[in-house]
Design a protein around this motif. Structure first.
Motif, PDB file in Angstrom:
ATOM      1  N   PHE A 126       0.854  -1.189   0.000  1.00  0.00           N
ATOM      2  CA  PHE A 126       0.000   0.000   0.000  1.00  0.00           C
ATOM      3  C   PHE A 126       0.892   1.242   0.000  1.00  0.00           C
ATOM      4  O   PHE A 126       1.665   1.467   0.922  1.00  0.00           O
ATOM      5  N   VAL A 127       0.795   2.055  -1.034  1.00  0.00           N
ATOM      6  CA  VAL A 127       1.618   3.258  -1.167  1.00  0.00           C
ATOM      7  C   VAL A 127       1.081   4.364  -0.268  1.00  0.00           C
ATOM      8  O   VAL A 127      -0.107   4.678  -0.306  1.00  0.00           O
ATOM      9  N   CYS A 128       1.963   4.958   0.534  1.00  0.00           N
ATOM     10  CA  CYS A 128       1.524   6.081   1.370  1.00  0.00           C
ATOM     11  C   CYS A 128       2.167   7.396   0.939  1.00  0.00           C
ATOM     12  O   CYS A 128       1.646   8.458   1.259  1.00  0.00           O
ATOM     13  N   ARG A 129       3.305   7.344   0.242  1.00  0.00           N
ATOM     14  CA  ARG A 129       3.953   8.571  -0.244  1.00  0.00           C
ATOM     15  C   ARG A 129       4.443   8.372  -1.667  1.00  0.00           C
ATOM     16  O   ARG A 129       4.936   7.311  -2.024  1.00  0.00           O
ATOM     17  N   VAL A 130       4.324   9.440  -2.453  1.00  0.00           N
ATOM     18  CA  VAL A 130       4.931   9.509  -3.778  1.00  0.00           C
ATOM     19  C   VAL A 130       5.871  10.698  -3.745  1.00  0.00           C
ATOM     20  O   VAL A 130       5.462  11.808  -3.373  1.00  0.00           O
ATOM     21  N   SER A 131       7.125  10.460  -4.074  1.00  0.00           N
ATOM     22  CA  SER A 131       8.158  11.514  -4.026  1.00  0.00           C
ATOM     23  C   SER A 131       8.193  12.198  -2.662  1.00  0.00           C
ATOM     24  O   SER A 131       8.368  13.412  -2.560  1.00  0.00           O
ATOM     25  N   GLY A 132       7.990  11.428  -1.611  1.00  0.00           N
ATOM     26  CA  GLY A 132       8.077  11.957  -0.248  1.00  0.00           C
ATOM     27  C   GLY A 132       6.857  12.714   0.232  1.00  0.00           C
ATOM     28  O   GLY A 132       6.864  13.274   1.327  1.00  0.00           O
ATOM     29  N   GLU A 133       5.798  12.740  -0.556  1.00  0.00           N
ATOM     30  CA  GLU A 133       4.586  13.476  -0.184  1.00  0.00           C
ATOM     31  C   GLU A 133       3.426  12.534   0.107  1.00  0.00           C
ATOM     32  O   GLU A 133       3.251  11.560  -0.628  1.00  0.00           O
ATOM     33  N   PRO A 134       2.628  12.778   1.099  1.00  0.00           N
ATOM     34  CA  PRO A 134       2.713  13.847   2.088  1.00  0.00           C
ATOM     35  C   PRO A 134       3.774  13.537   3.152  1.00  0.00           C
ATOM     36  O   PRO A 134       3.811  12.441   3.717  1.00  0.00           O
ATOM     37  N   ALA A 135       4.631  14.492   3.379  1.00  0.00           N
ATOM     38  CA  ALA A 135       5.774  14.312   4.275  1.00  0.00           C
ATOM     39  C   ALA A 135       5.364  14.018   5.705  1.00  0.00           C
ATOM     40  O   ALA A 135       6.080  13.336   6.434  1.00  0.00           O
ATOM     41  N   GLU A 136       4.194  14.507   6.129  1.00  0.00           N
ATOM     42  CA  GLU A 136       3.777  14.335   7.526  1.00  0.00           C
ATOM     43  C   GLU A 136       3.247  12.935   7.838  1.00  0.00           C
ATOM     44  O   GLU A 136       3.089  12.568   8.991  1.00  0.00           O
ATOM     45  N   ASP A 137       2.995  12.124   6.820  1.00  0.00           N
ATOM     46  CA  ASP A 137       2.498  10.762   7.050  1.00  0.00           C
ATOM     47  C   ASP A 137       3.669   9.865   7.461  1.00  0.00           C
ATOM     48  O   ASP A 137       4.622   9.717   6.708  1.00  0.00           O
ATOM     49  N   PRO A 138       3.618   9.235   8.642  1.00  0.00           N
ATOM     50  CA  PRO A 138       4.721   8.389   9.078  1.00  0.00           C
ATOM     51  C   PRO A 138       4.783   7.043   8.349  1.00  0.00           C
ATOM     52  O   PRO A 138       5.739   6.298   8.497  1.00  0.00           O
ATOM     53  N   CYS A 139       3.757   6.713   7.565  1.00  0.00           N
ATOM     54  CA  CYS A 139       3.708   5.484   6.769  1.00  0.00           C
ATOM     55  C   CYS A 139       3.786   4.215   7.618  1.00  0.00           C
ATOM     56  O   CYS A 139       4.374   3.215   7.209  1.00  0.00           O
ATOM     57  N   VAL A 140       3.166   4.251   8.783  1.00  0.00           N
ATOM     58  CA  VAL A 140       3.094   3.065   9.626  1.00  0.00           C
ATOM     59  C   VAL A 140       1.783   2.341   9.361  1.00  0.00           C
ATOM     60  O   VAL A 140       1.770   1.142   9.109  1.00  0.00           O
ATOM     61  N   ASN A 141       0.673   3.061   9.415  1.00  0.00           N
ATOM     62  CA  ASN A 141      -0.656   2.505   9.184  1.00  0.00           C
ATOM     63  C   ASN A 141      -1.218   3.005   7.859  1.00  0.00           C
ATOM     64  O   ASN A 141      -0.793   4.037   7.348  1.00  0.00           O
ATOM     65  N   THR A 142      -2.201   2.301   7.332  1.00  0.00           N
ATOM     66  CA  THR A 142      -2.863   2.713   6.101  1.00  0.00           C
ATOM     67  C   THR A 142      -3.506   4.083   6.306  1.00  0.00           C
ATOM     68  O   THR A 142      -4.162   4.313   7.317  1.00  0.00           O
ATOM     69  N   PRO A 143      -3.323   5.022   5.362  1.00  0.00           N
ATOM     70  CA  PRO A 143      -3.941   6.337   5.482  1.00  0.00           C
ATOM     71  C   PRO A 143      -5.468   6.236   5.521  1.00  0.00           C
ATOM     72  O   PRO A 143      -6.038   5.239   5.073  1.00  0.00           O
ATOM     73  N   PRO A 144      -6.139   7.287   6.019  1.00  0.00           N
ATOM     74  CA  PRO A 144      -7.603   7.268   6.063  1.00  0.00           C
ATOM     75  C   PRO A 144      -8.198   7.227   4.652  1.00  0.00           C
ATOM     76  O   PRO A 144      -7.535   7.570   3.676  1.00  0.00           O
ATOM     77  N   ALA A 145      -9.455   6.821   4.555  1.00  0.00           N
ATOM     78  CA  ALA A 145     -10.128   6.644   3.267  1.00  0.00           C
ATOM     79  C   ALA A 145     -10.190   7.923   2.437  1.00  0.00           C
ATOM     80  O   ALA A 145     -10.331   7.864   1.221  1.00  0.00           O
ATOM     81  N   ASP A 146     -10.075   9.082   3.060  1.00  0.00           N
ATOM     82  CA  ASP A 146     -10.138  10.334   2.305  1.00  0.00           C
ATOM     83  C   ASP A 146      -8.757  10.938   2.047  1.00  0.00           C
ATOM     84  O   ASP A 146      -8.647  12.089   1.647  1.00  0.00           O
TER      85      ASP A 146
END
Length: 98
Positions: A47-67
């Motif tokens: 599951f991709v949480c960042r593309v080119s480091g964005e969003p930088a504030e997401d720690p990429c531990v858990n799946t981001p929210p549906a929105d």
């Protein structure tokens, strides 16, 4: 074949790269090969949480929210239409001209 990333909501606009040899490759290969590195969620492999480091504030531990997730769209290179991918970047193979 084109790789397009829309950073609009993150303040980066639309970026596009042409990859003449990208047909037949997985989307997960095409993005980093064309300057858009992917970061995956630690607890949800693939599951991709960042593309080119964005969003930088997401720690990429858990799946981001549906929105707040990256959507993956692809084209067959012939119809001129985009289709939402129901599979992840590691499972989607992009056709020639896509």
């Amino acid at each position: 074949m084109s790789v397009v990333v829309d950073f609009h909501e993150l303040g980066g606009g639309l970026q596009q790269v042409c990859d003449s040899g990208g047909g037949g490759q997985k989307a997960s290969t095409l993005f980093p090969d064309n300057g858009f590195p992917l970061t995956y969620v630690q607890r949800q492999p693939g599951f991709v949480c960042r593309v080119s480091g964005e969003p930088a504030e997401d720690p990429c531990v858990n799946t981001p929210p549906a929105d707040a997730y990256w959507g993956l769209w692809w084209s067959d290179g012939e119809s001129g239409t985009w289709s939402y991918s129901s599979t992840g970047a590691g499972s989607l193979t992009i056709p020639e001209g896509g």
